[in-house]
Design a protein around this motif. Structure first.
Motif, PDB file in Angstrom:
ATOM      1  N   GLN A   6       0.805  -1.221   0.000  1.00 58.88           N
ATOM      2  CA  GLN A   6       0.000   0.000   0.000  1.00 58.88           C
ATOM      3  C   GLN A   6       0.836   1.268   0.000  1.00 58.88           C
ATOM      4  O   GLN A   6       0.300   2.355  -0.132  1.00 58.88           O
ATOM      5  CB  GLN A   6      -0.979   0.004   1.181  1.00 58.88           C
ATOM      6  N   THR A  11       2.781   4.192  -1.398  1.00 56.72           N
ATOM      7  CA  THR A  11       2.784   4.820  -2.722  1.00 56.72           C
ATOM      8  C   THR A  11       4.213   5.166  -3.114  1.00 56.72           C
ATOM      9  O   THR A  11       5.122   5.169  -2.273  1.00 56.72           O
ATOM     10  CB  THR A  11       1.945   6.096  -2.701  1.00 56.72           C
ATOM     11  N   ASP A  67       5.307   7.807  -0.863  1.00 51.23           N
ATOM     12  CA  ASP A  67       5.802   7.301   0.431  1.00 51.23           C
ATOM     13  C   ASP A  67       7.229   6.778   0.278  1.00 51.23           C
ATOM     14  O   ASP A  67       8.076   6.992   1.139  1.00 51.23           O
ATOM     15  CB  ASP A  67       4.918   6.152   0.952  1.00 51.23           C
ATOM     16  N   CYS A 120       1.461  10.160  -5.517  1.00 49.11           N
ATOM     17  CA  CYS A 120       0.567   9.604  -4.488  1.00 49.11           C
ATOM     18  C   CYS A 120      -0.429   8.630  -5.095  1.00 49.11           C
ATOM     19  O   CYS A 120      -1.122   7.928  -4.378  1.00 49.11           O
ATOM     20  CB  CYS A 120      -0.159  10.706  -3.737  1.00 49.11           C
ATOM     21  N   LEU A 121      -0.544   8.613  -6.430  1.00 54.29           N
ATOM     22  CA  LEU A 121      -1.491   7.702  -7.078  1.00 54.29           C
ATOM     23  C   LEU A 121      -0.773   6.584  -7.838  1.00 54.29           C
ATOM     24  O   LEU A 121      -1.320   5.993  -8.760  1.00 54.29           O
ATOM     25  CB  LEU A 121      -2.426   8.478  -8.015  1.00 54.29           C
ATOM     26  N   VAL A 122       0.475   6.347  -7.461  1.00 60.45           N
ATOM     27  CA  VAL A 122       1.224   5.231  -8.039  1.00 60.45           C
ATOM     28  C   VAL A 122       1.726   4.410  -6.862  1.00 60.45           C
ATOM     29  O   VAL A 122       2.270   4.965  -5.907  1.00 60.45           O
ATOM     30  CB  VAL A 122       2.425   5.754  -8.862  1.00 60.45           C
ATOM     31  N   LEU A 123       1.525   3.103  -6.912  1.00 59.83           N
ATOM     32  CA  LEU A 123       2.083   2.267  -5.854  1.00 59.83           C
ATOM     33  C   LEU A 123       3.595   2.173  -6.058  1.00 59.83           C
ATOM     34  O   LEU A 123       4.065   2.129  -7.206  1.00 59.83           O
ATOM     35  CB  LEU A 123       1.476   0.866  -5.906  1.00 59.83           C
ATOM     36  N   VAL A 125       5.390  -0.325  -5.710  1.00 59.48           N
ATOM     37  CA  VAL A 125       5.690  -1.567  -6.426  1.00 59.48           C
ATOM     38  C   VAL A 125       5.406  -1.446  -7.932  1.00 59.48           C
ATOM     39  O   VAL A 125       6.036  -2.104  -8.745  1.00 59.48           O
ATOM     40  CB  VAL A 125       4.946  -2.757  -5.752  1.00 59.48           C
TER      41      VAL A 125
END
Lengths: 168, 292, 763
Positions: free
Chosen positions: A22, A24, A27, A62-65, A67
């Protein structure tokens, strides 16, 4: 906790991190790589403070994981220019006083650079719509738009000079 | 502690296998622009996230004999850069490009917009007006269905828990046809449609309407085709009279709700206004094309 | 002497006025000293702080707008691996309702940062967790179980005022009534300002406009969510890193809520990503300190956007009833305004300030302003740029626009006829010194914008605005480094370029270049007390402290030169950045660089300081905005076509940043007028907790915002500075509403003017 081994290129440097599903990309950049120039304003893709390019494409990190970025090329504000090698946009933002608090500034510069890389001579309207996903609450956008117009001109002139030099 | 896995299969079969194994506890990610927000808000708690962007057919654009096939995960930015899609399906491209910011465009896809099942999804009315067809893959192979029949109700689609949407097919249009999409938002960008209207129009050699499909968004539990539109417009010139009748038909088709974004009265009235404008834009596009 | 600065007039080839020749640095547009860090991503904001061994915090918040807390069960959360501590209100210092000073009620503040026995709004914090990762902290916060007794929420003024309505706070008895209140009420306070005898004078008015207006709760909308990190050490000292508008404010408030002596806390200010008043209070800091105390490790807490919207600083929505009377020639005779503002769940809306500012731009001999402070189950209102003034000005400026059309008079001429000037006594009792309202109106009349023709469905609106501006406590220290360069330290966080203006004022005073001055924002142990960054006070008051500190250092530098030259200090003067020995041509003047070299030989390092409390002379700010809009008659959508903000700024130290204040304030005001509002469900849950549905203006919504800087120097400041930050948000609500009203031919009285409202008005 499930953790994934993610390898990517960040501003040209190869990096490897472990991230939770979870987490991003934002993060990962901030908390795992300590690249805190990319800011979090909303975590829902509505403010653009976390703008980066992913394989050359402008996205909200923030809208891309994290991984999902495995194997990708990521460019952040930290890769755009440093004190000695400021990008024309960074210079014109300073000259035009296009920032007040400065928290949205990295996102604006990343987003504006991706516009100018693609379109060297955008109209005011094109700039405003391209940057509509970057919120600024301090400036009323006026000086930001002017800074982008000015940077575009400088970049076109630099490009022209380069082409002329090559021709000679 | 909630555990969440992640997989990025390279084939449709691989993705379907994961869906079967996880028995409805999986979520498919394309651009992720809706999914990540839902995850962050705790609205969904999948056991696994299946990324379909590494599956070739879900992430490419192919020109086929009778139309174009767009992978379900192709981003809006990529579709928007495709010259022949822009030329032939301008309404689809402009609807897709209205979804969020430049940044969102870098990720958001037609497939995601459709599978999210929102009544206000911008690209869905445009896909329906252009008679787009979904290709769905599951344990028993492929099946095709009309986009119009894909969404059942808000957030609910006909996809079974072990199926994925792999691509969308836009059938070729006759020469004298074009399309348009308009939406009403309070700002100029970054909002969800209060009302959205897609129009697809075909003219005959005398510039009378040969075919027309009008589809409304955000005014009913799902995108809704204005059934009487064909009857009203076909055989007629596009003028104030025919458009006024169309506007009223659109108002009659609306079945909206009051929510934080709009009221029933407002949505109903504006649906008619936008429908007239969208048809006019499509009409102008056809005539401009003819003059080239 | 006043001057008008427009972009046209400031072309480099224009002849500089005498006024400007006086200054070498002030009035120029240098690059800000902290700029490079901010364009390269190096600047550290609140959330960027990382400490060794740090834990992550998360907060459990109420799902209900109004409920009694019966039980908080943290057992499941504590069992989660990696959770280190959980605190609730009882972990804070025990405070009484009487624990308050003139600025803040600490009993309320403590109940706001962690609910005591009752939750008072959706998103009210109940418990805080510290854990080894953000994911675990968030999960633990989710696992906290709260048992409620749900009460009926009081969501608006109408419900709050009703008889037999639920009482939000049983300790609130309406203050300011003639007869002391006997029963608890949701109305915390009545305020009244009276000048002359308006009730009687209204009889003489030949034309009266009388109308009610309303606005909704709006948020400051700073892009940086609240964030802080705290480390509590064994010797009972705490260090806090956070972004706020005032490190000393954070220190004082946190000390009170944690039961610590003020001096035990050190606050290190991070860069602040916007505040607009919303960061003049605390939310997270005492929680981080207490969690750090309990765990023995540093704790960082960062809010997300949803938390910011649900639980921090909105400003009051409210209603206004305005009555304005004039004679046929347009002379204002008397004015009345009654304001009701939502305070949120704790007393203290800015309604008093609304009353004081409402008619302040005008010369009115008979005025009554009445205000009511009303509790509702919404977050506690925090300051927002000119708190209280925009709503009152919206109503009054709309009334004046209506009056102008009734009189068939130009709205600027009508304002010119009645505008406050030097010597006018404002309704709140102050008699103005030199002010520039008239000059702003004249600049508007002469502007190209005002002469531009309009098309059908286009409308123009104008509105004036006033803000007091304040002084207060400011400290500055200035020192020469060994190389002759200067460092100037103040205690005020730089929220929008104040480092630049401090450096410029220091350079101007010292007679040196700005590049030789490094301005810093000091922590609470490195500079004496300073009031927070707010009230448009920093360039004025802290600037004054910087000037005085520089002058103090000049005195010392002259003494040192005298000592070195072995002359009487009275013979040494400071001119153009050098010490000069008067009447002695044989002695070469000494530069700062040279003085730095002789410092150690003449008595040690050289510095200057000033710790001042500026009580007078802040110099009120007046502005006038012109707004052109176009309304789509079929959808009700408004497009802002052209916008000009004109303001008396006293003296613009760095004109670009002054223009930026005008442009930013205008943009916020446009958002307030058109699309921003808190939307609650009937159960009292906030429905628009993000930037998707809380619609602040985006770049494509706005035109360029033209500015005209009018400079009527403030006699209360050595360089003529007036505060400029807040005035610009006062006029836009009225300017936009008047423009829309004029475009559609109907008076719009209920903000925001979203397409739905406008279309239903057009029909």
């Amino acid at each position: 906790m499930n953790k994934h081994h993610v390898s990517m290129s960040v501003n040209g440097d190869p990096v490897e991190i472990l991230c939770e599903t979870q987490q991003t990309l934002l993060d990962c950049l901030r908390d795992e790589l300590y690249l805190t120039g990319t800011k979090e304003g909303c975590s829902t893709g509505d403010c653009g403070a976390c703008s980066v390019t992913l394989n050359g494409r402008l996205v909200c990190s923030c809208l891309v994981l994290g991984v999902e970025a495995n194997g990708c090329d990521v460019q952040t504000i930290e890769g755009i220019g440093s004190e000695k090698t400021l990008h024309p946009l960074q210079k014109t933002f300073l000259e035009e006083a296009a920032l007040q608090c400065g928290v949205c500034t990295p996102g604006f510069i990343v987003a504006a650079k991706s516009l100018l890389d693609e379109k060297p001579n955008p109209s005011e309207e094109e700039i405003r719509y391209w940057l509509a996903g970057n919120l600024c609450r301090c400036t009323g956008y006026d000086k930001i738009i002017k800074a982008v117009i000015k940077a575009a001109k400088i970049m076109r002139e630099e490009n022209e000079q380069r082409t002329n030099r090559r021709a000679n | 502690m909630h555990q969440m896995n992640f997989a990025a299969p390279k084939t449709v079969a691989g993705a379907v296998k994961l869906l079967v194994q996880n028995k409805g506890r999986s979520k498919v990610i394309a651009g992720g622009t809706d999914l990540l927000v839902q995850l962050r808000m705790g609205k969904i708690k999948p056991g696994i996230i299946i990324d379909i962007k590494n599956i070739k057919e879900a992430n490419q654009i192919t020109i086929e004999k009778n139309g174009v096939r767009i992978g379900a995960a192709v981003s809006g930015a990529v579709v928007g850069e495709h010259e022949s899609i822009k030329r032939n399906w301008p309404g689809v491209v402009e609807a897709l490009e209205l979804i969020g910011s430049t940044q969102i465009q870098g990720r958001a896809s037609l497939g995601g917009n459709l599978c999210n099942g929102s009544p206000a999804a911008d690209s869905v009315p445009a896909l329906i007006a252009n008679e787009a067809i979904c290709r769905i893959a599951g344990p028993n192979g492929k099946r095709d269905i009309k986009v119009q029949n894909f969404v059942k109700s808000p957030s609910k689609t006909i996809l079974k828990r072990d199926e994925i949407l792999t691509s969308l097919f836009l059938p070729d249009k006759p020469n004298k046809s074009s399309s348009a999409y308009l939406r009403l938002i309070p700002r100029t960008e970054m909002d969800i449609a209060v009302v959205g209207v897609a129009a697809s129009l075909t003219l005959d050699e005398n510039n009378k309407c040969l075919d027309a499909i009008i589809c409304l968004g955000a005014v009913a539990p799902k995108a809704t085709v204005v059934k009487t539109a064909k009857k009203i417009l076909v055989g007629k010139k596009i003028n104030n009279d025919s458009l006024a009748t169309l506007g009223m038909a659109c108002e009659d088709t609306c079945d909206p709700i009051n929510d934080t974004r709009g009221t029933i009265a407002y949505r109903t009235k504006v649906a008619g206004v936008l429908a007239k404008r969208a048809v006019q834009i499509a009409h102008t596009r056809i005539l401009e094309k003819a003059n080239l | 002497m006043s001057s008008v600065r427009t972009e046209e007039l400031t072309r480099p080839n224009r002849k500089a006025t005498e006024e400007e020749n006086k200054f070498k640095v002030i009035g120029t547009r240098p690059v800000r000293p902290d700029g490079i860090d901010k364009v390269t991503g190096k600047a550290n904001f609140g959330a960027d702080i990382v400490l060794n061994g740090m834990l992550y915090g998360a907060i459990h918040r109420s799902k209900h707008a109004h409920a009694l807390i019966k039980k908080v069960d943290v057992s499941k959360a504590l069992k989660l691996e990696g959770v280190k501590s959980i605190i609730t209100h009882s972990d804070l210092a025990t405070l009484k309702p009487t624990d308050k000073n003139s600025n803040v009620n600490f009993f309320d503040l403590a109940r706001n940062v962690l609910a005591k026995d009752k939750v008072l709004y959706d998103g009210h914090a109940i418990a805080a967790v510290a854990a080894i990762s953000q994911t675990i902290a968030n999960e633990a916060a989710r696992l906290i179980e709260v048992e409620y007794k749900i009460l009926k929420p009081v969501m608006n003024i109408k419900t709050a005022e009703k008889k037999n309505t639920p009482i939000i706070d049983k300790n609130i008895f309406t203050e300011g009534l003639k007869e002391p209140a006997k029963k608890p009420s949701n109305i915390a306070k009545k305020v009244e300002f009276l000048l002359g005898d308006p009730d009687k004078t209204f009889e003489q008015a030949e034309i009266v406009v009388d109308r009610k207006y309303s606005t909704q709760t709006v948020h400051q909308g700073y892009i940086e969510p609240h964030a802080c990190a705290a480390s509590y050490t064994k010797d009972n000292q705490a260090t806090i890193w956070c972004s706020s508008q005032g490190a000393f404010m954070v220190r004082a408030y946190t000390a009170k809520l944690c039961g610590l002596e003020t001096s035990k806390i050190k606050v290190i200010p991070a860069e602040i990503g916007g505040g607009f008043g919303g960061k003049t209070t605390i939310y997270l800091e005492p929680l981080a300190v207490k969690l750090s105390e309990k765990t023995g490790r540093p704790v960082k807490i960062v809010m997300n956007r949803t938390e910011v919207m649900r639980a921090t600083g909105p400003t009051s929505g409210g209603t206004a009833h305005v009555k304005l009377g004039a004679d046929k020639k347009g002379n204002f005779i008397a004015g009345l305004i009654e304001l009701k503002y939502e305070a949120g769940a704790f007393a203290g809306s800015p309604v008093g300030l609304g009353c004081m500012t409402a008619f302040a731009p005008y010369n009115l001999k008979h005025v009554k302003c009445t205000g009511w402070d009303v509790l509702v189950n919404r977050p506690k209102a925090a300051a927002y740029r000119a708190p209280g003034a925009p709503v009152a000005a919206f109503a009054v400026e709309s009334a004046i626009d209506e009056l102008a059309s009734k009189l068939q008079m130009d709205p600027i001429h009508l304002r010119l006829k009645n505008c406050a000037t030097e010597g006018t006594t404002a309704p709140y009792g102050v008699t103005f010194d030199k002010i520039g309202h008239k000059e702003c109106l004249e600049a508007a009349l002469n502007s190209n914008h005002y002469r531009k023709k309009l098309k059908p469905y286009q409308g123009r609106g104008i509105a004036s605005g006033f803000w007091f501006n304040i002084g207060g406590n400011s400290s500055a220290e200035i020192m020469i480094n060994e190389d002759g360069n200067v460092t100037v330290a103040t205690g005020n966080p730089d929220i929008g370029g104040s480092r630049a203006s401090m450096a410029m004022m220091a350079a101007e005073t010292l007679g040196i270049n700005m590049e030789n001055v490094k301005p810093i924002v000091a922590d609470t142990e490195s500079i004496p007390y300073s009031d927070l960054t707010g009230g448009s006070r920093v360039t004025f008051a802290t600037g004054k402290a910087v000037i005085e500190a520089a002058e103090d250092m000049i005195t010392e530098m002259c003494k040192r030169a005298a000592k070195f030259w072995k002359v009487d200090p009275a013979q040494v003067e400071w001119k153009n950045g050098k010490a000069i020995c008067i009447e002695r041509t044989d002695i070469e003047p000494m530069s700062m660089k040279q003085i730095a070299k002789i410092a150690f030989k003449t008595g040690g390092a050289i510095s200057g300081k000033a710790n001042i409390n500026v009580k007078k002379g802040a110099g009120p700010g007046f502005g006038l905005h012109i707004c052109d809009v176009e309304v789509d008659p079929e959808t009700g959508r408004v497009t802002v076509l052209k916008y000009t903000a004109i303001q008396d700024v006293g003296k613009a130290i760095h004109p670009s940043y002054v223009e930026g204040q005008l442009q930013g304030g205008a943009a916020q005001g446009i958002g307030w007028a058109l699309n921003e509002e808190y939307v609650y469900s009937k159960d009292g849950n906030l429905m628009n907790t993000g930037f998707l549905d809380y619609r602040i203006p985006v770049a494509s919504d706005l035109p360029m915002i033209e500015t005209i800087l009018v400079e009527v120097p403030n006699p209360g400041h050595p360089f003529g500075v007036r505060g400029v930050g807040e005035t610009p948000i006062v006029p836009p609500l009225g300017a936009v509403a008047n423009a829309v009203s004029n475009a559609i031919g109907r008076r719009m009285t209920d903000l925001p003017l979203n397409p739905i409202k406008i279309l239903s008005e057009i029909g």
